[in-house]
Design a protein around this motif. Sequence first.
Motif, short mmCIF file in Angstrom:
data_model
loop_
_atom_site.label_atom_id
_atom_site.label_comp_id
_atom_site.label_asym_id
_atom_site.label_seq_id
_atom_site.Cartn_x
_atom_site.Cartn_y
_atom_site.Cartn_z
N LEU A 67 28.58 30.99 27.53
CA LEU A 67 27.58 32.01 27.88
C LEU A 67 28.23 33.35 28.24
CD1 LEU A 67 25.01 30.16 30.20
CD2 LEU A 67 24.84 30.63 27.76
N ALA A 68 29.36 33.29 28.94
CA ALA A 68 29.97 34.52 29.47
C ALA A 68 31.49 34.42 29.44
CB ALA A 68 29.47 34.75 30.89
N PRO A 69 32.10 34.47 28.24
CA PRO A 69 33.55 34.26 28.13
C PRO A 69 34.40 35.26 28.92
CG PRO A 69 32.60 35.00 26.03
CD PRO A 69 31.46 34.68 26.95
N LYS A 70 34.03 36.53 28.92
CA LYS A 70 34.85 37.53 29.63
C LYS A 70 34.75 37.36 31.13
CE LYS A 70 34.56 40.83 25.88
NZ LYS A 70 33.85 41.95 25.32
N HIS A 71 33.55 37.08 31.63
CA HIS A 71 33.36 36.89 33.06
C HIS A 71 34.07 35.63 33.55
CE1 HIS A 71 30.22 39.86 32.27
NE2 HIS A 71 30.17 40.09 33.57
N VAL A 72 33.95 34.54 32.79
CA VAL A 72 34.61 33.29 33.18
C VAL A 72 36.12 33.48 33.17
CG1 VAL A 72 35.07 30.91 32.45
CG2 VAL A 72 32.72 31.77 32.52
N GLU A 73 36.66 34.19 32.19
CA GLU A 73 38.10 34.43 32.13
C GLU A 73 38.56 35.24 33.35
OE1 GLU A 73 41.85 34.10 31.48
OE2 GLU A 73 40.37 32.99 30.33
N GLN A 74 37.76 36.21 33.76
CA GLN A 74 38.09 37.01 34.94
C GLN A 74 38.10 36.14 36.20
OE1 GLN A 74 38.39 40.75 34.77
NE2 GLN A 74 37.04 41.49 36.39
N ILE A 75 37.09 35.28 36.34
CA ILE A 75 37.05 34.37 37.49
C ILE A 75 38.26 33.44 37.49
CG2 ILE A 75 35.82 32.35 38.42
CD1 ILE A 75 33.20 33.80 37.69
N ARG A 76 38.58 32.87 36.34
CA ARG A 76 39.75 31.99 36.24
C ARG A 76 41.02 32.72 36.68
NH1 ARG A 76 38.34 29.97 30.49
NH2 ARG A 76 37.29 28.00 30.89
N ALA A 122 32.70 47.44 54.64
CA ALA A 122 32.83 47.71 53.21
C ALA A 122 32.67 46.46 52.35
CB ALA A 122 34.18 48.36 52.93
N ALA A 123 32.74 45.28 52.96
CA ALA A 123 32.63 44.05 52.18
C ALA A 123 31.33 44.05 51.38
CB ALA A 123 32.70 42.83 53.09
N GLY A 124 31.45 43.81 50.11
CA GLY A 124 30.30 43.86 49.22
C GLY A 124 30.29 45.11 48.36
N THR A 125 31.16 46.07 48.66
CA THR A 125 31.22 47.30 47.87
C THR A 125 32.44 47.34 46.96
OG1 THR A 125 32.47 48.55 49.55
CG2 THR A 125 30.05 48.60 49.71
N GLY A 126 33.34 46.39 47.12
CA GLY A 126 34.57 46.40 46.35
C GLY A 126 34.59 45.39 45.22
N GLY A 127 35.71 45.36 44.55
CA GLY A 127 35.89 44.43 43.44
C GLY A 127 37.31 43.90 43.45
N SER A 128 38.02 44.13 42.36
CA SER A 128 39.41 43.69 42.25
C SER A 128 40.18 44.79 41.52
CB SER A 128 39.50 42.38 41.47
OG SER A 128 39.24 42.60 40.09
N THR A 129 41.45 44.55 41.26
CA THR A 129 42.25 45.52 40.51
C THR A 129 41.98 45.41 39.01
OG1 THR A 129 44.09 43.95 40.41
CG2 THR A 129 44.11 45.54 42.22
N ARG A 130 41.22 44.41 38.61
CA ARG A 130 40.88 44.22 37.20
C ARG A 130 39.69 45.12 36.82
NH1 ARG A 130 43.14 39.81 34.94
NH2 ARG A 130 44.47 38.61 36.33
N PRO A 131 39.54 45.40 35.53
CA PRO A 131 38.43 46.28 35.12
C PRO A 131 37.07 45.62 35.25
CG PRO A 131 39.62 45.46 33.19
CD PRO A 131 40.39 45.00 34.41
N ASP A 132 36.03 46.45 35.40
CA ASP A 132 34.66 45.95 35.36
C ASP A 132 34.39 45.39 33.97
OD1 ASP A 132 34.33 46.79 37.95
OD2 ASP A 132 33.10 48.53 37.46
N LEU A 133 33.36 44.56 33.89
CA LEU A 133 33.08 43.84 32.64
C LEU A 133 31.75 44.25 32.01
CD1 LEU A 133 34.10 40.37 34.05
CD2 LEU A 133 35.38 41.69 32.37
N PRO A 134 31.69 44.26 30.69
CA PRO A 134 30.39 44.50 30.04
C PRO A 134 29.48 43.31 30.26
CG PRO A 134 32.07 43.95 28.40
CD PRO A 134 32.78 44.07 29.72
#
Length: 194
Positions: A49-58, A98-110
Amino acid sequence: MSIFRTALMVAAVSSLSLATLNVSWADDANTMTIKLKDGEVKVELLPDLAPKHVEQIRALAKEGAYDNVVFHRVIPGFMAQTGDVQYGNTEKGFNARAAGTGGSTRPDLPAEFSKEPFVRGTVGMARAQSPNSANSQFFIMFTEYPSLNGQYTVVGKVTSGMDVVDKIKKGSEADNGAVENPDKMLKVTVGAKK
């Protein structure tokens, strides 16, 4: 003739056993285990369903980025949100405001929207207003919520431990689910424990 039939049956059973083993390995690769204070939650990740998102989580789980990250937004009868590795890690740079406003050093995903519905146990990616802004944060549904269908990326579903999810400390509904002294993910792994 009977030796030939026996050989075919052995070959068929061997092939079936190998196919079963391959399915097992694939399942292990798509199993995320979240250790919480009250027990473990198992999530089946859905790369179809979501290959890019799952790869980022992994990748983030493999780095240990999700370890010690709080559930910063928990709304009773709706969902529990976590995964802000930038501001939500109680061991590295924690910032409750700020918790909830950040992400990671990886790019955002389409966006990888699908027809998979948001029901109890669905795991979806949190995002800002832009559909293409999901990064590291995700949420686990307490109940069915059809208005999210097709609007957020589904990445998995809880296969065991929803009773543990139900025990996550709830936030204030008046304050959009903000949690004081929130619970956290103690350890997050993807794949078989070896």
